[in-house]
Scaffold this motif. Sequence first.
Motif, mmCIF file in Angstrom:
data_model
loop_
_atom_site.group_PDB
_atom_site.id
_atom_site.type_symbol
_atom_site.label_atom_id
_atom_site.label_comp_id
_atom_site.label_asym_id
_atom_site.label_seq_id
_atom_site.Cartn_x
_atom_site.Cartn_y
_atom_site.Cartn_z
ATOM 1 N N LEU A 198 0.846 -1.187 0.000
ATOM 2 C CA LEU A 198 0.000 0.000 0.000
ATOM 3 C C LEU A 198 0.883 1.239 0.000
ATOM 4 C CD1 LEU A 198 -2.761 1.431 0.372
ATOM 5 C CD2 LEU A 198 -2.447 1.118 2.845
ATOM 6 N N GLY A 209 -6.423 -4.893 -12.727
ATOM 7 C CA GLY A 209 -7.131 -4.134 -11.715
ATOM 8 C C GLY A 209 -8.479 -4.734 -11.419
ATOM 9 N N PRO A 225 -3.685 6.368 -8.195
ATOM 10 C CA PRO A 225 -4.708 5.402 -7.762
ATOM 11 C C PRO A 225 -5.086 4.420 -8.874
ATOM 12 C CG PRO A 225 -5.235 7.561 -6.912
ATOM 13 C CD PRO A 225 -4.062 7.743 -7.825
ATOM 14 N N THR A 237 -3.538 0.898 -9.143
ATOM 15 C CA THR A 237 -3.938 -0.173 -8.233
ATOM 16 C C THR A 237 -4.313 -1.419 -9.020
ATOM 17 O OG1 THR A 237 -4.692 1.334 -6.504
ATOM 18 C CG2 THR A 237 -5.658 -0.868 -6.523
ATOM 19 N N ASP A 266 -3.305 -6.087 -9.273
ATOM 20 C CA ASP A 266 -2.388 -7.201 -9.036
ATOM 21 C C ASP A 266 -1.392 -7.196 -10.189
ATOM 22 O OD1 ASP A 266 -5.093 -9.261 -7.881
ATOM 23 O OD2 ASP A 266 -3.640 -8.134 -6.697
ATOM 24 N N GLN A 323 0.096 -7.699 -5.007
ATOM 25 C CA GLN A 323 -0.918 -6.654 -5.011
ATOM 26 C C GLN A 323 -0.300 -5.289 -4.751
ATOM 27 O OE1 GLN A 323 -4.003 -6.646 -1.825
ATOM 28 N NE2 GLN A 323 -5.446 -6.712 -3.529
ATOM 29 N N THR A 344 -1.601 -1.355 -4.095
ATOM 30 C CA THR A 344 -2.736 -0.481 -3.826
ATOM 31 C C THR A 344 -2.222 0.941 -3.633
ATOM 32 O OG1 THR A 344 -3.939 -2.273 -2.726
ATOM 33 C CG2 THR A 344 -4.719 -0.029 -2.340
ATOM 34 N N SER A 375 -3.352 4.668 -2.693
ATOM 35 C CA SER A 375 -4.436 5.458 -2.087
ATOM 36 C C SER A 375 -4.320 6.917 -2.521
ATOM 37 C CB SER A 375 -4.380 5.358 -0.570
ATOM 38 O OG SER A 375 -3.166 5.911 -0.092
#
Length: 124
Positions: free
Chosen positions: A11, A40, A87, A90, A92, A119, A121, A123
């Motif tokens: 993240l 995604g 964003p 985001t 895999d 993964q 991610t 934000s």
Amino acid sequence: QVQLVESGGGLVQAGGSLRLSCATSGRTFSGNVMGWFRQGPGKEREFVAVISWSGDTYYSDSVKGRFTISGDNAKNTVALQMNSLKPEDTADYYCAVRTRGAVPCTRAPCYDLWGQGTQVTVSS
């Protein structure tokens, strides 16, 4: 047994960076084409970057200038440095090897060996 194992996902806030790594085992891929793809949520798997055995690289327009693919033949690894993450990055992320054919390809069916994915991610 031939394996591809991705690592480095996680993240991160928008504007940040991550470095993904793909370790290969079971055989050497120094003469092959290796690529990164991503999928995604609710989306199809898409091309991200590819590197040929000679070091030629190609990127999707969406990541060009922000991501860098590199290979280390001695360590049998391929990495994806991702900067200025958004964003929409985001997903895999999967590394893949094209064992048949030496021409870099941006289509997933060209690749016959795949990792399990890591993964990422981002934000906002």
